[in-house]
Write an enzyme that holds these catalytic residues in place. Structure first.
Site, PDB file in Angstrom:
ATOM      1  N   GLY A  10       0.842  -1.200   0.000  1.00 23.89           N
ATOM      2  CA  GLY A  10       0.000   0.000   0.000  1.00 23.89           C
ATOM      3  C   GLY A  10       0.874   1.245   0.000  1.00 23.89           C
ATOM      4  N   ARG A  14      -2.219   6.975   1.277  1.00 29.17           N
ATOM      5  CA  ARG A  14      -2.016   8.067   2.241  1.00 29.17           C
ATOM      6  C   ARG A  14      -1.106   7.614   3.377  1.00 29.17           C
ATOM      7  NH1 ARG A  14      -7.412   8.891   0.458  1.00 29.17           N
ATOM      8  NH2 ARG A  14      -8.029   7.065   1.658  1.00 29.17           N
ATOM      9  N   MET A  15      -1.407   6.459   3.965  1.00 23.89           N
ATOM     10  CA  MET A  15      -0.586   5.969   5.074  1.00 23.89           C
ATOM     11  C   MET A  15       0.713   5.347   4.577  1.00 23.89           C
ATOM     12  SD  MET A  15      -1.682   6.598   8.084  1.00 23.89           S
ATOM     13  CE  MET A  15      -0.880   5.381   9.104  1.00 23.89           C
ATOM     14  N   ASN A 107      -5.180   1.058  15.682  1.00 24.73           N
ATOM     15  CA  ASN A 107      -4.745   2.451  15.646  1.00 24.73           C
ATOM     16  C   ASN A 107      -3.317   2.534  16.188  1.00 24.73           C
ATOM     17  OD1 ASN A 107      -4.503   5.344  16.026  1.00 24.73           O
ATOM     18  ND2 ASN A 107      -6.736   5.394  15.778  1.00 24.73           N
ATOM     19  N   HIS A 135     -14.072  10.900  10.642  1.00 26.39           N
ATOM     20  CA  HIS A 135     -12.941  10.708   9.728  1.00 26.39           C
ATOM     21  C   HIS A 135     -13.086  11.549   8.465  1.00 26.39           C
ATOM     22  CE1 HIS A 135     -12.042   7.139  12.186  1.00 26.39           C
ATOM     23  NE2 HIS A 135     -10.835   7.219  11.669  1.00 26.39           N
ATOM     24  N   HIS A 136     -11.973  11.598   7.725  1.00 29.90           N
ATOM     25  CA  HIS A 136     -11.930  12.212   6.392  1.00 29.90           C
ATOM     26  C   HIS A 136     -12.911  11.481   5.465  1.00 29.90           C
ATOM     27  CE1 HIS A 136      -9.568   8.780   4.785  1.00 29.90           C
ATOM     28  NE2 HIS A 136      -9.101   8.723   6.020  1.00 29.90           N
ATOM     29  N   LYS A 139     -12.378   7.838   3.505  1.00 29.86           N
ATOM     30  CA  LYS A 139     -12.321   6.534   4.189  1.00 29.86           C
ATOM     31  C   LYS A 139     -13.397   5.614   3.616  1.00 29.86           C
ATOM     32  CE  LYS A 139     -12.158   4.439   8.812  1.00 29.86           C
ATOM     33  NZ  LYS A 139     -11.072   3.525   8.409  1.00 29.86           N
TER      34      LYS A 139
HETATM   35  N1  LIG Z   1      -4.053   1.410  12.198  1.00 28.18           N
HETATM   36  C1  LIG Z   1      -3.900   2.728  11.989  1.00 28.18           C
HETATM   37  O1  LIG Z   1      -3.336   3.462  12.820  1.00 28.18           O
HETATM   38  C2  LIG Z   1      -4.430   3.322  10.726  1.00 28.18           C
HETATM   39  C3  LIG Z   1      -5.097   2.527   9.842  1.00 28.18           C
HETATM   40  N2  LIG Z   1      -5.522   3.011   8.663  1.00 28.18           N
HETATM   41  C4  LIG Z   1      -6.118   2.041   7.745  1.00 28.18           C
HETATM   42  O2  LIG Z   1      -5.156   1.769   6.718  1.00 28.18           O
HETATM   43  C5  LIG Z   1      -5.822   1.425   5.508  1.00 28.18           C
HETATM   44  C6  LIG Z   1      -5.299   2.317   4.375  1.00 28.18           C
HETATM   45  O3  LIG Z   1      -5.672   3.657   4.623  1.00 28.18           O
HETATM   46  P1  LIG Z   1      -5.210   4.826   3.629  1.00 28.18           P
HETATM   47  O4  LIG Z   1      -3.741   4.839   3.502  1.00 28.18           O
HETATM   48  O5  LIG Z   1      -5.921   6.038   4.074  1.00 28.18           O
HETATM   49  O6  LIG Z   1      -5.857   4.302   2.253  1.00 28.18           O
HETATM   50  P2  LIG Z   1      -5.403   4.618   0.758  1.00 28.18           P
HETATM   51  O7  LIG Z   1      -6.551   4.255  -0.104  1.00 28.18           O
HETATM   52  O8  LIG Z   1      -4.820   5.983   0.666  1.00 28.18           O
HETATM   53  O9  LIG Z   1      -4.202   3.590   0.508  1.00 28.18           O
HETATM   54  C7  LIG Z   1      -4.367   2.233   0.258  1.00 28.18           C
HETATM   55  C8  LIG Z   1      -3.298   1.827  -0.749  1.00 28.18           C
HETATM   56  O10 LIG Z   1      -3.335   0.413  -0.899  1.00 28.18           O
HETATM   57  C9  LIG Z   1      -3.141   0.138  -2.270  1.00 28.18           C
HETATM   58  N3  LIG Z   1      -3.578  -1.223  -2.576  1.00 28.18           N
HETATM   59  C10 LIG Z   1      -4.811  -1.670  -2.867  1.00 28.18           C
HETATM   60  N4  LIG Z   1      -4.786  -2.990  -3.127  1.00 28.18           N
HETATM   61  C11 LIG Z   1      -3.500  -3.383  -2.962  1.00 28.18           C
HETATM   62  C12 LIG Z   1      -2.835  -4.646  -3.077  1.00 28.18           C
HETATM   63  N5  LIG Z   1      -3.483  -5.760  -3.413  1.00 28.18           N
HETATM   64  N6  LIG Z   1      -1.507  -4.693  -2.809  1.00 28.18           N
HETATM   65  C13 LIG Z   1      -0.825  -3.575  -2.476  1.00 28.18           C
HETATM   66  N7  LIG Z   1      -1.401  -2.353  -2.381  1.00 28.18           N
HETATM   67  C14 LIG Z   1      -2.724  -2.268  -2.605  1.00 28.18           C
HETATM   68  C15 LIG Z   1      -3.932   1.231  -2.996  1.00 28.18           C
HETATM   69  O11 LIG Z   1      -3.563   1.350  -4.361  1.00 28.18           O
HETATM   70  C16 LIG Z   1      -3.532   2.432  -2.170  1.00 28.18           C
HETATM   71  O12 LIG Z   1      -2.336   3.026  -2.650  1.00 28.18           O
HETATM   72  C17 LIG Z   1      -7.318   1.577   5.793  1.00 28.18           C
HETATM   73  O13 LIG Z   1      -7.849   0.314   6.115  1.00 28.18           O
HETATM   74  C18 LIG Z   1      -7.350   2.502   7.002  1.00 28.18           C
HETATM   75  O14 LIG Z   1      -8.504   2.332   7.776  1.00 28.18           O
HETATM   76  C19 LIG Z   1      -5.354   4.319   8.321  1.00 28.18           C
HETATM   77  C20 LIG Z   1      -4.740   5.181   9.179  1.00 28.18           C
HETATM   78  C21 LIG Z   1      -4.215   4.750  10.464  1.00 28.18           C
HETATM   79  O1  LIG Z   2      -8.896   5.300   7.513  1.00 30.08           O
HETATM   80  C1  LIG Z   2      -8.321   6.013   8.372  1.00 30.08           C
HETATM   81  O2  LIG Z   2      -7.937   7.162   8.131  1.00 30.08           O
HETATM   82  C2  LIG Z   2      -8.082   5.444   9.702  1.00 30.08           C
HETATM   83  N1  LIG Z   2      -8.347   4.182   9.882  1.00 30.08           N
HETATM   84  C3  LIG Z   2      -8.160   3.446  11.087  1.00 30.08           C
HETATM   85  C4  LIG Z   2      -9.495   2.929  11.590  1.00 30.08           C
HETATM   86  O3  LIG Z   2     -10.317   2.470  10.773  1.00 30.08           O
HETATM   87  O4  LIG Z   2      -9.715   2.947  12.813  1.00 30.08           O
HETATM   88  C5  LIG Z   2      -7.364   4.195  12.114  1.00 30.08           C
HETATM   89  C6  LIG Z   2      -7.604   5.675  12.142  1.00 30.08           C
HETATM   90  O5  LIG Z   2      -8.851   5.899  12.682  1.00 30.08           O
HETATM   91  C7  LIG Z   2      -7.485   6.277  10.750  1.00 30.08           C
END
Ligand SMILES: NC(=O)C1=CN([C@@H]2O[C@H](COP(=O)(O)OP(=O)(O)OC[C@H]3O[C@@H](n4cnc5c(N)ncnc54)[C@H](O)[C@@H]3O)[C@@H](O)[C@H]2O)C=CC1
Ligand SMILES: O=C(O)C1=N[C@H](C(=O)O)C[C@H](O)C1
Length: 250
Positions: A10, A14-15, A107, A135-136, A139
C-alpha cells in the site's frame, strides 16, 4: 549493526507513503520494497524483507498477510477490517509458521491507544456508553477499526462488571438514527471534509458524563507507533492485537 529490511504494501496510499518516509528516516531500518496495487507480492521475498508494513484495504490485506507469514516475513498491520474471525485465521497461519510475529493494530496513534484503554477502564462505572468516530471523507469503511475495537473493549469491561443493557427507550427509528451497534455498543460514524481521524467515547451515568476524545490531525501521528511495531514485531511471535501490548502502560 545490520539494518532491518522493511517492505511496505500500500506504499502509494495516504498511510503507506507516510510509512515509507518514516522508515527511510529511522535509524537501523532499510526500506527494501514498496508494493502497491498491481505489483507482485514476490517483490517482498525477492527483496529479502524481514518485516512488511501493510496499509492497504480490508479486501486485500488477508492475502498479503498469508503471503508474508508463509514466507517467514513478520508483519505490522494497520489496515482495518479485522473481525475476531479474521484474527483467528491469521493465528492459524502463525501457528503453522512458528517464530513469525504479526502485530495488528487498529490504531497506531499512542494517544488513540490510551483513549481506548482509558475508555475500557472507565466503562464499568457508567450505565451508558456510546462511540462517535469522525474521519476524512475518503475513508472506505465504517465504522472505523478503532471504533470497532473500542466497542469490543468497552463491551468486555461492561460484561466483566456485570452491567446489563443500556437505558434506551427508542422503539421507532426507521432511518437508523441511533447508528450501528457493535457488541451492544452504539457506534456513530461521521465523514467530513477537513477531518483526519478522531474519536469520542461518551460515558454517562445519573447526573454526569465523561467524554474521552482523541484527535489525529496529521498522519505523522501514527508513525512513532508504526516504527515501534516494526522494531519489536520480530521478537514477539504469534499474533498480537493492539499496540498497547508493546507499550509499558502499567
Ligand atoms: N491502524 C492505523 O493506525 C491506521 C489505519 N488506517 C487504515 O489503513 C488502511 C489504508 O488507509 P489509507 O492509507 O488512508 O488508504 P489509501 O486508499 O490511501 O491507501 C491504500 C493503498 O493500498 C493500495 N492497494 C490496494 N490494493 C492493494 C494490493 N493488493 N496490494 C498492495 N497495495 C494495494 C492502494 O492502491 C492504495 O495506494 C485503511 O484500512 C485505514 O482504515 C489508516 C490510518 C491509520
Ligand atoms: O482510515 C483512516 O484514516 C483510519 N483508519 C483506522 C481505523 O479504521 O480505525 C485508524 C484511524 O482511525 C485512521
Amino acid at each position: 549493526m545490520t539494518a532491518l529490511r522493511v517492505a511496505v504494501t500500500g506504499a502509494k496510499g495516504r498511510m503507506g507513503a507516510e510509512v515509507c518516509r518514516a522508515v527511510e528516516a529511522a535509524d537501523g531500518l532499510e526500506l527494501v520494497a514498496q508494493v502497491d496495487q498491481g505489483d507482485s507480492l514476490d517483490a517482498l521475498a525477492d527483496a529479502g524483507a524481514q518485516v512488511v508494513v501493510d496499509f492497504t484495504h480490508p479486501g486485500v490485506v488477508m492475502d498479503n498477510l498469508e503471503y508474508a507469514v508463509t514466507h517467514g516475513i513478520h508483519a505490522v498491520v494497520g489496515t482495518s477490517g479485522f473481525s475476531p474471525d479474521r484474527v483467528d485465521t491469521v493465528r492459524g497461519w502463525t501457528d503453522a509458521n512458528p517464530g513469525v510475529g504479526v502485530l495488528i493494530a487498529p490504531n497506531f496513534g499512542i494517544g488513540a491507544v490510551l483513549m481506548m484503554q482509558f475508555a475500557a477502564k472507565a466503562a464499568r462505572y457508567y450505565e451508558s456508553a456510546e462511540i462517535v468516530e469522525l474521519h476524512h471523507p475518503n475513508k472506505v469503511d465504517a465504522p472505523s477499526g478503532t471504533a470497532r475495537r473500542t466497542a469490543e473493549l468497552v463491551a468486555e469491561a461492561r460484561a466483566a462488571a456485570g452491567l446489563g443493557a443500556m437505558p434506551d427507550a427508542t422503539t421507532d427509528d426507521p432511518d437508523g438514527a441511533r447508528g450501528a451497534t457493535v457488541d451492544g455498543i452504539p457506534v456513530h460514524a461521521v465523514r467530513l471534509r477537513g477531518l483526519v481521524a478522531h474519536q469520542e467515547v461518551l460515558l454517562g451515568d445519573a447526573g454526569e458524563m465523561l467524554t474521552i476524545r482523541h484527535d489525529s490531525f496529521q498522519r505523522t501521528s501514527f508513525m512513532p507507533g508504526v516504527i515501534l511495531g516494526v522494531r519489536r514485531v520480530g521478537s514477539v511471535p504469534g499474533v498480537t492485537l493492539g499496540l498497547e501490548h508493546y507499550l509499558d502502560l502499567d
